[in-house]
Design a protein around this motif. Structure first.
Motif, PDB file in Angstrom:
ATOM      1  N   TYR A  79      -4.191  15.401  -3.531  1.00  0.00           N
ATOM      2  CA  TYR A  79      -3.059  15.315  -2.390  1.00  0.00           C
ATOM      3  C   TYR A  79      -2.044  16.757  -2.547  1.00  0.00           C
ATOM      4  CZ  TYR A  79      -4.788  11.015  -1.022  1.00  0.00           C
ATOM      5  OH  TYR A  79      -5.333  10.251  -0.564  1.00  0.00           O
ATOM      6  N   LEU A  82      -5.815   5.150  -0.963  1.00  0.00           N
ATOM      7  CA  LEU A  82      -5.507   6.673  -0.778  1.00  0.00           C
ATOM      8  C   LEU A  82      -7.053   7.276  -1.638  1.00  0.00           C
ATOM      9  CD1 LEU A  82      -1.534   7.015  -3.049  1.00  0.00           C
ATOM     10  CD2 LEU A  82      -2.138   7.462  -0.196  1.00  0.00           C
ATOM     11  N   PHE A 126       0.712  11.890   2.515  1.00  0.00           N
ATOM     12  CA  PHE A 126      -0.977  11.373   1.707  1.00  0.00           C
ATOM     13  C   PHE A 126      -2.316  12.322   3.565  1.00  0.00           C
ATOM     14  CE2 PHE A 126       1.532   9.437  -1.091  1.00  0.00           C
ATOM     15  CZ  PHE A 126       1.289   9.389  -2.251  1.00  0.00           C
ATOM     16  N   SER A 183      -1.190  15.920   3.243  1.00  0.00           N
ATOM     17  CA  SER A 183      -1.815  17.014   1.905  1.00  0.00           C
ATOM     18  C   SER A 183      -3.161  16.616   1.419  1.00  0.00           C
ATOM     19  CB  SER A 183      -0.788  15.955   1.140  1.00  0.00           C
ATOM     20  OG  SER A 183       0.384  16.338   0.963  1.00  0.00           O
ATOM     21  N   LYS A 184      -4.041  15.862   1.902  1.00  0.00           N
ATOM     22  CA  LYS A 184      -5.463  15.738   0.896  1.00  0.00           C
ATOM     23  C   LYS A 184      -6.455  16.537   1.686  1.00  0.00           C
ATOM     24  CE  LYS A 184      -8.880  12.464  -0.503  1.00  0.00           C
ATOM     25  NZ  LYS A 184      -9.368  10.909   0.134  1.00  0.00           N
ATOM     26  N   LYS A 226      -5.908  20.491   0.258  1.00  0.00           N
ATOM     27  CA  LYS A 226      -5.772  20.287  -0.828  1.00  0.00           C
ATOM     28  C   LYS A 226      -8.049  19.938  -1.228  1.00  0.00           C
ATOM     29  CE  LYS A 226      -4.378  19.580  -4.273  1.00  0.00           C
ATOM     30  NZ  LYS A 226      -4.281  20.372  -5.587  1.00  0.00           N
TER      31      LYS A 226
END
Length: 132
Positions: A30, A75, A109, A112-113, A116
């Motif tokens: 993340y 997550l 989260f 961000s995933k 990335k």
């Protein structure tokens, strides 16, 4: 008279192992390495002797373990959407009650995933080790 069982060393080791999993598997998925270094300096999910002294009972230690495992399960899902938000915040609250610093919002989260997807992190554990 009430009988209470104290937390064990193996529970403390399990908590440390789960926190290591956050730093080696969850956070690199993340966040950037720079972000993760900042989280280390800010002592995110940092354990200290005082944390383990707070786990006076087996129940306390198991609550922390269960919260960490639940957050990891959430997550690590392929598609993170709003269905886990309430469970996420409930477990973050439990960790905070036991003195763990976890300053993240669920939305961080979710976003961000996506950013990335193909980056490699220095924090990720190697798939294999070369012997010399």
């Amino acid at each position: 008279m009430k009988v209470v069982f104290a937390s064990t060393e193996s529970q403390e080791e399990k908590i440390k192992e789960l926190i290591d999993h956050f730093y080696s598997d969850i956070f690199p998925a993340y966040f950037t390495d720079g972000d993760i270094q900042k989280y280390e300096r800010l002592k995110v999910l940092n354990t200290s002797k005082s944390h383990f002294e707070q786990f006076g009972t087996l129940k306390d230690a198991y609550q922390v373990i269960a919260s960490l495992q639940t957050l990891i399960a959430i997550l690590e899902t392929k598609t993170l959407d709003g269905q886990y938000m309430e469970t996420f915040y409930k477990n973050v609250s439990i960790l905070k009650d036991y003195g763990f610093y976890f300053p993240f919002e669920y939305e961080q989260f979710e976003v961000s995933k996506l950013a990335k997807a193909d980056e490699i992190s220095l924090y990720t554990k190697p798939a294999n080790q070369m012997l010399i």
